[in-house]
Write a protein that holds these residues in place. Sequence first.
Motif, short mmCIF file in Angstrom:
data_model
loop_
_atom_site.label_atom_id
_atom_site.label_comp_id
_atom_site.label_asym_id
_atom_site.label_seq_id
_atom_site.Cartn_x
_atom_site.Cartn_y
_atom_site.Cartn_z
N SER A 10 47.58 -3.98 74.31
CA SER A 10 46.72 -4.82 73.49
C SER A 10 46.94 -6.31 73.76
O SER A 10 46.47 -7.15 73.00
CB SER A 10 46.98 -4.52 72.01
OG SER A 10 48.32 -4.79 71.69
N ILE A 11 47.64 -6.63 74.84
CA ILE A 11 47.97 -8.03 75.13
C ILE A 11 46.84 -8.67 75.93
O ILE A 11 46.87 -8.73 77.17
CB ILE A 11 49.30 -8.13 75.91
CG1 ILE A 11 50.39 -7.27 75.28
CG2 ILE A 11 49.74 -9.60 75.97
CD1 ILE A 11 50.71 -7.62 73.84
N LYS A 15 46.78 -11.44 82.25
CA LYS A 15 45.70 -11.39 83.23
C LYS A 15 45.47 -9.97 83.75
O LYS A 15 44.43 -9.69 84.35
CB LYS A 15 45.95 -12.36 84.38
CG LYS A 15 46.95 -11.91 85.42
CD LYS A 15 47.11 -12.99 86.49
CE LYS A 15 46.63 -12.50 87.83
NZ LYS A 15 46.95 -13.45 88.92
N HIS A 16 46.39 -9.07 83.51
CA HIS A 16 46.22 -7.67 83.93
C HIS A 16 45.53 -6.82 82.87
O HIS A 16 45.27 -5.63 83.11
CB HIS A 16 47.57 -7.04 84.29
CG HIS A 16 48.27 -7.72 85.42
ND1 HIS A 16 47.69 -7.89 86.65
CD2 HIS A 16 49.50 -8.30 85.49
CE1 HIS A 16 48.53 -8.54 87.44
NE2 HIS A 16 49.62 -8.80 86.76
N HIS A 17 45.23 -7.41 81.71
CA HIS A 17 44.56 -6.65 80.65
C HIS A 17 43.13 -6.34 81.05
O HIS A 17 42.47 -7.16 81.71
CB HIS A 17 44.58 -7.45 79.33
CG HIS A 17 44.13 -6.66 78.15
ND1 HIS A 17 42.82 -6.64 77.74
CD2 HIS A 17 44.81 -5.86 77.30
CE1 HIS A 17 42.71 -5.86 76.67
NE2 HIS A 17 43.91 -5.37 76.39
N GLU A 21 38.60 -3.06 76.85
CA GLU A 21 39.32 -2.03 76.10
C GLU A 21 40.81 -2.35 76.17
O GLU A 21 41.25 -3.10 77.03
CB GLU A 21 39.08 -0.64 76.69
CG GLU A 21 37.63 -0.19 76.64
CD GLU A 21 37.47 1.16 77.32
OE1 GLU A 21 37.72 2.18 76.67
OE2 GLU A 21 37.12 1.18 78.51
N ASP A 22 41.59 -1.75 75.26
CA ASP A 22 43.01 -2.03 75.21
C ASP A 22 43.80 -1.19 76.21
O ASP A 22 44.53 -0.25 75.85
CB ASP A 22 43.54 -1.84 73.79
CG ASP A 22 43.28 -3.08 72.93
OD1 ASP A 22 42.94 -4.13 73.50
OD2 ASP A 22 43.43 -2.98 71.70
N SER A 48 55.75 -7.00 83.71
CA SER A 48 54.61 -7.20 84.61
C SER A 48 53.62 -8.20 84.03
O SER A 48 52.62 -8.52 84.68
CB SER A 48 53.91 -5.88 84.89
OG SER A 48 54.81 -4.96 85.46
N PHE A 49 53.89 -8.68 82.82
CA PHE A 49 53.01 -9.64 82.13
C PHE A 49 52.82 -10.90 82.96
O PHE A 49 53.79 -11.47 83.47
CB PHE A 49 53.60 -9.99 80.77
CG PHE A 49 52.87 -11.10 80.05
CD1 PHE A 49 51.78 -10.83 79.25
CD2 PHE A 49 53.29 -12.42 80.20
CE1 PHE A 49 51.12 -11.86 78.60
CE2 PHE A 49 52.63 -13.45 79.55
CZ PHE A 49 51.54 -13.17 78.75
#
Length: 53
Positions: A10-11, A15-17, A21-22, A48-49
């Motif tokens: 949900s972050i 940039k990888h979100h 969708e979550d 990995s954030f």
Amino acid sequence: MSKNACIQCSIKECKHHCGTEDYCTLNQIKVGTHENHPTKIECTDCESFVFRA
Ligand code: SF4
């Protein structure tokens, strides 16, 4: 980017979100900790954030 249905996240600041969708879009992520002895959920991090600038 297409979502990886195996990695819910949900972050939206990352940039990888997926965005719509979550889910994460990476094939895999690395989870780690910033604590010496992690005992709570707050002790765990997605390493990995990457901040979506
Ligand atoms: S890299 Fe981690 S924080 Fe970023 S979208 Fe994927 S699971 Fe979430």
